[in-house]
Design a protein around this motif. Structure first.
Motif, PDB file in Angstrom:
ATOM      1  N   LEU A   1      10.257  35.657  97.050  1.00 55.05           N
ATOM      2  CA  LEU A   1      11.356  36.334  96.377  1.00 55.05           C
ATOM      3  C   LEU A   1      12.579  35.422  96.454  1.00 55.05           C
ATOM      4  CD1 LEU A   1      11.003  39.966  97.845  1.00 55.05           C
ATOM      5  CD2 LEU A   1       9.795  38.951  95.895  1.00 55.05           C
ATOM      6  N   GLY A   2      13.191  35.131  95.316  1.00 56.10           N
ATOM      7  CA  GLY A   2      14.402  34.317  95.277  1.00 56.10           C
ATOM      8  C   GLY A   2      15.613  35.197  95.506  1.00 56.10           C
ATOM      9  N   ILE A   3      16.382  34.893  96.561  1.00 53.85           N
ATOM     10  CA  ILE A   3      17.546  35.718  96.915  1.00 53.85           C
ATOM     11  C   ILE A   3      18.817  34.884  96.788  1.00 53.85           C
ATOM     12  CG2 ILE A   3      18.620  37.145  98.709  1.00 53.85           C
ATOM     13  CD1 ILE A   3      15.946  38.299  97.673  1.00 53.85           C
ATOM     14  N   GLY A   4      19.778  35.435  96.032  1.00 57.20           N
ATOM     15  CA  GLY A   4      21.021  34.710  95.785  1.00 57.20           C
ATOM     16  C   GLY A   4      22.253  35.565  96.035  1.00 57.20           C
TER      17      GLY A   4
ATOM     18  N   PHE B   1      26.830  41.451  97.471  1.00 61.40           N
ATOM     19  CA  PHE B   1      27.659  42.461  96.817  1.00 61.40           C
ATOM     20  C   PHE B   1      27.520  43.803  97.550  1.00 61.40           C
ATOM     21  CE2 PHE B   1      26.979  40.305  92.372  1.00 61.40           C
ATOM     22  CZ  PHE B   1      27.599  39.168  92.841  1.00 61.40           C
ATOM     23  N   LYS B   2      28.658  44.490  97.691  1.00 63.95           N
ATOM     24  CA  LYS B   2      28.655  45.770  98.420  1.00 63.95           C
ATOM     25  C   LYS B   2      27.702  46.785  97.800  1.00 63.95           C
ATOM     26  CE  LYS B   2      32.773  46.225 101.175  1.00 63.95           C
ATOM     27  NZ  LYS B   2      33.507  44.968 100.854  1.00 63.95           N
ATOM     28  N   ASN B   3      27.622  46.786  96.458  1.00 66.38           N
ATOM     29  CA  ASN B   3      26.815  47.810  95.783  1.00 66.38           C
ATOM     30  C   ASN B   3      25.336  47.420  95.628  1.00 66.38           C
ATOM     31  OD1 ASN B   3      27.173  45.797  93.923  1.00 66.38           O
ATOM     32  ND2 ASN B   3      28.050  47.092  92.318  1.00 66.38           N
ATOM     33  N   ALA B   4      24.921  46.326  96.262  1.00 68.69           N
ATOM     34  CA  ALA B   4      23.542  45.854  96.089  1.00 68.69           C
ATOM     35  C   ALA B   4      22.598  46.490  97.116  1.00 68.69           C
ATOM     36  CB  ALA B   4      23.488  44.335  96.185  1.00 68.69           C
TER      37      ALA B   4
ATOM     38  N   SER C   1      27.950  34.026  91.657  1.00 69.43           N
ATOM     39  CA  SER C   1      28.614  33.587  92.881  1.00 69.43           C
ATOM     40  C   SER C   1      28.679  34.735  93.900  1.00 69.43           C
ATOM     41  CB  SER C   1      30.038  33.137  92.531  1.00 69.43           C
ATOM     42  OG  SER C   1      30.414  32.059  93.321  1.00 69.43           O
ATOM     43  N   PRO C   2      28.385  34.427  95.172  1.00 73.99           N
ATOM     44  CA  PRO C   2      28.435  35.490  96.188  1.00 73.99           C
ATOM     45  C   PRO C   2      29.865  35.851  96.567  1.00 73.99           C
ATOM     46  CG  PRO C   2      27.924  33.379  97.201  1.00 73.99           C
ATOM     47  CD  PRO C   2      27.974  33.130  95.722  1.00 73.99           C
ATOM     48  N   GLU C   3      30.021  36.981  97.254  1.00 73.68           N
ATOM     49  CA  GLU C   3      31.275  37.299  97.926  1.00 73.68           C
ATOM     50  C   GLU C   3      31.510  36.218  98.976  1.00 73.68           C
ATOM     51  OE1 GLU C   3      33.385  39.435  97.113  1.00 73.68           O
ATOM     52  OE2 GLU C   3      32.350  41.054  96.090  1.00 73.68           O
ATOM     53  N   PRO C   4      32.698  35.713  99.211  1.00 68.14           N
ATOM     54  CA  PRO C   4      33.977  36.178  98.664  1.00 68.14           C
ATOM     55  C   PRO C   4      34.386  35.453  97.385  1.00 68.14           C
ATOM     56  CG  PRO C   4      34.383  34.573 100.370  1.00 68.14           C
ATOM     57  CD  PRO C   4      32.883  34.676 100.232  1.00 68.14           C
ATOM     58  N   ASN C   5      33.457  34.763  96.753  1.00 71.78           N
ATOM     59  CA  ASN C   5      33.799  33.998  95.549  1.00 71.78           C
ATOM     60  C   ASN C   5      33.268  34.632  94.262  1.00 71.78           C
ATOM     61  OD1 ASN C   5      35.167  32.003  97.018  1.00 71.78           O
ATOM     62  ND2 ASN C   5      33.242  30.969  97.514  1.00 71.78           N
ATOM     63  N   ARG C   6      32.940  35.893  94.350  1.00 69.80           N
ATOM     64  CA  ARG C   6      32.371  36.605  93.211  1.00 69.80           C
ATOM     65  C   ARG C   6      33.253  36.430  91.969  1.00 69.80           C
ATOM     66  NH1 ARG C   6      30.253  42.926  93.213  1.00 69.80           N
ATOM     67  NH2 ARG C   6      29.353  42.865  91.124  1.00 69.80           N
ATOM     68  N   GLY C   7      32.589  36.115  90.834  1.00 70.30           N
ATOM     69  CA  GLY C   7      33.325  35.961  89.576  1.00 70.30           C
ATOM     70  C   GLY C   7      33.730  34.530  89.298  1.00 70.30           C
ATOM     71  N   LYS C   8      33.725  33.686  90.334  1.00 70.98           N
ATOM     72  CA  LYS C   8      34.068  32.269  90.127  1.00 70.98           C
ATOM     73  C   LYS C   8      32.810  31.466  89.824  1.00 70.98           C
ATOM     74  CE  LYS C   8      37.850  32.437  93.480  1.00 70.98           C
ATOM     75  NZ  LYS C   8      38.106  32.166  94.888  1.00 70.98           N
TER      76      LYS C   8
ATOM     77  N   LEU D   1      27.167  25.095  97.292  1.00 71.89           N
ATOM     78  CA  LEU D   1      28.073  25.150  98.449  1.00 71.89           C
ATOM     79  C   LEU D   1      28.278  26.584  98.922  1.00 71.89           C
ATOM     80  CD1 LEU D   1      30.780  22.566  97.289  1.00 71.89           C
ATOM     81  CD2 LEU D   1      28.885  22.196  98.892  1.00 71.89           C
ATOM     82  N   ASN D   2      27.951  27.570  98.061  1.00 72.25           N
ATOM     83  CA  ASN D   2      28.091  28.976  98.441  1.00 72.25           C
ATOM     84  C   ASN D   2      26.865  29.542  99.152  1.00 72.25           C
ATOM     85  OD1 ASN D   2      30.724  29.634  97.526  1.00 72.25           O
ATOM     86  ND2 ASN D   2      29.989  29.657  95.406  1.00 72.25           N
ATOM     87  N   LEU D   3      25.809  28.762  99.280  1.00 78.46           N
ATOM     88  CA  LEU D   3      24.577  29.300  99.890  1.00 78.46           C
ATOM     89  C   LEU D   3      24.759  29.794 101.329  1.00 78.46           C
ATOM     90  CD1 LEU D   3      21.796  27.029  98.355  1.00 78.46           C
ATOM     91  CD2 LEU D   3      22.080  29.501  98.064  1.00 78.46           C
ATOM     92  N   PRO D   4      25.660  29.192 102.125  1.00 81.46           N
ATOM     93  CA  PRO D   4      25.871  29.750 103.477  1.00 81.46           C
ATOM     94  C   PRO D   4      26.254  31.237 103.465  1.00 81.46           C
ATOM     95  CG  PRO D   4      26.777  27.551 103.388  1.00 81.46           C
ATOM     96  CD  PRO D   4      26.353  27.895 101.977  1.00 81.46           C
ATOM     97  N   TYR D   5      26.981  31.704 102.437  1.00 82.06           N
ATOM     98  CA  TYR D   5      27.327  33.133 102.371  1.00 82.06           C
ATOM     99  C   TYR D   5      26.073  33.989 102.180  1.00 82.06           C
ATOM    100  CZ  TYR D   5      32.097  31.452 101.648  1.00 82.06           C
ATOM    101  OH  TYR D   5      33.308  30.826 101.794  1.00 82.06           O
ATOM    102  N   VAL D   6      25.147  33.464 101.372  1.00 87.67           N
ATOM    103  CA  VAL D   6      23.895  34.185 101.115  1.00 87.67           C
ATOM    104  C   VAL D   6      23.046  34.224 102.390  1.00 87.67           C
ATOM    105  CG1 VAL D   6      21.761  34.189  99.747  1.00 87.67           C
ATOM    106  CG2 VAL D   6      23.943  33.525  98.670  1.00 87.67           C
ATOM    107  N   ALA D   7      22.936  33.071 103.039  1.00 88.85           N
ATOM    108  CA  ALA D   7      22.132  32.984 104.266  1.00 88.85           C
ATOM    109  C   ALA D   7      22.723  33.844 105.384  1.00 88.85           C
ATOM    110  CB  ALA D   7      22.018  31.529 104.717  1.00 88.85           C
ATOM    111  N   THR D   8      24.047  33.903 105.443  1.00 93.15           N
ATOM    112  CA  THR D   8      24.713  34.728 106.461  1.00 93.15           C
ATOM    113  C   THR D   8      24.361  36.198 106.277  1.00 93.15           C
ATOM    114  OG1 THR D   8      26.539  33.169 106.636  1.00 93.15           O
ATOM    115  CG2 THR D   8      26.975  35.404 107.400  1.00 93.15           C
ATOM    116  N   GLU D   9      24.363  36.643 105.026  1.00 91.59           N
ATOM    117  CA  GLU D   9      24.038  38.053 104.753  1.00 91.59           C
ATOM    118  C   GLU D   9      22.564  38.340 105.044  1.00 91.59           C
ATOM    119  OE1 GLU D   9      25.747  40.530 104.519  1.00 91.59           O
ATOM    120  OE2 GLU D   9      24.618  42.098 103.491  1.00 91.59           O
ATOM    121  N   ILE D  10      21.687  37.403 104.709  1.00 92.91           N
ATOM    122  CA  ILE D  10      20.260  37.596 105.013  1.00 92.91           C
ATOM    123  C   ILE D  10      20.077  37.679 106.534  1.00 92.91           C
ATOM    124  CG2 ILE D  10      17.961  36.526 104.914  1.00 92.91           C
ATOM    125  CD1 ILE D  10      18.747  35.352 102.180  1.00 92.91           C
TER     126      ILE D  10
END
Ligand code: NI
Length: 256
Positions: A172-175, A180-183, A208-215, A220-229
């Motif tokens: 499963l590809g997770i990004g 996101f809060k509502n996910a 783009s993940p939080e906190p850069n959502r919409g940008k 370089l944003n993958l650490p945010y994804v890995a942190t949440e996982i």
């Protein structure tokens, strides 16, 4: 040590600073990138990026929304370039009933042809499936795609659908969406799925993940994804990076 399994660095969103950005990735711990084709043109661009950067590998294929451009001639071209060194997957391919164009019959024909190609050349598939859960699963089963395996990219369905793919050995590809809060549904899937079947991906420049959502997104944003996982699974952050990298090397058959 981060393996970015799904990026579109040929996108025009990177025209201004592509070289600078790509050259900065290894300094930030991103040591592999798979750039993913979504049309004949972006597949050509992917081949160019692969040639230019040693850490970039490529997936070749045509996204469901672009399948109207396919014909026997360019499909043969696609088959031929699968032999190029560093081509590691067929993708992204699948069904998209959200945009729902071209007509579903055309999407289905070329999804099937590209799955057959994946089996013929023994490469894993990168599956794009949006609002098309039942048909995607049915076609993947009918094609016996599990023989070569692959990843359900940007996984967006529930736990039950996740189970069907995990049981067949798919990843499963997770990004960014997982941050996101509502996910809620996706967070449940990540809690449920074994870490050995999860891949880190951005789908950049999108999602783009939080906190850069919409940008504009980038690896370089993958650490945010890995942190949440890591948080969802109660795991060590470094372990998430190491295991998902191992998963990606295994799926793409790359020797580290
Ligand atoms: Ni993509």
């Amino acid at each position: 040590m981060i393996f970015e399994t799904h990026a579109h660095y040929d996108d025009e969103a990177f025209h201004e600073d592509r070289e600078q950005l790509l050259n900065s990735l290894s300094l930030e711990g991103i040591d592999y990138v798979v750039n993913v084709g979504a049309s004949i043109e972006t597949t050509k661009n992917t081949l160019e990026l692969m040639e230019k950067y040693s850490f970039i590998y490529g997936a070749v294929g045509v996204h469901p929304s672009e399948t109207k451009e396919l014909n026997e001639e360019n499909f043969n071209w696609l088959r031929n370039i699968t032999k190029t060194p560093k081509v590691v997957a067929i993708g992204e391919i699948g069904l998209d009933y959200y945009w729902d164009t071209p007509e579903r019959d055309i999407q289905k024909v070329w999804f099937d042809r590209q799955m057959e190609l994946a089996k013929e050349v023994k490469l894993p598939a990168i599956i794009h499936s949006r609002d098309a859960a039942a048909d995607t699963l049915e076609m993947i089963k009918a094609a016996n795609l599990k023989d070569v395996g692959g990843v359900i990219h940007c996984f967006s369905y529930g736990k039950e659908m996740a189970k069907s793919y995990l049981d067949m050995g798919f990843f499963l590809g997770i990004g960014g969406v997982v941050t996101f809060k509502n996910a809620k549904k996706l967070k449940e899937v990540v809690e449920y799925a074994p870490i050995e079947q999860i891949l880190l991906e951005t789908d950049c420049p999108y999602l783009s993940p939080e906190p850069n959502r919409g940008k504009r997104n980038s690896s370089l944003n993958l650490p945010y994804v890995a942190t949440e996982i890591a948080r969802l699974k109660g795991m060590d952050y470094e372990d998430v990076l190491a295991i998902t990298k191992k998963n990606a090397l295994k799926m793409y058959q790359i020797k580290d």
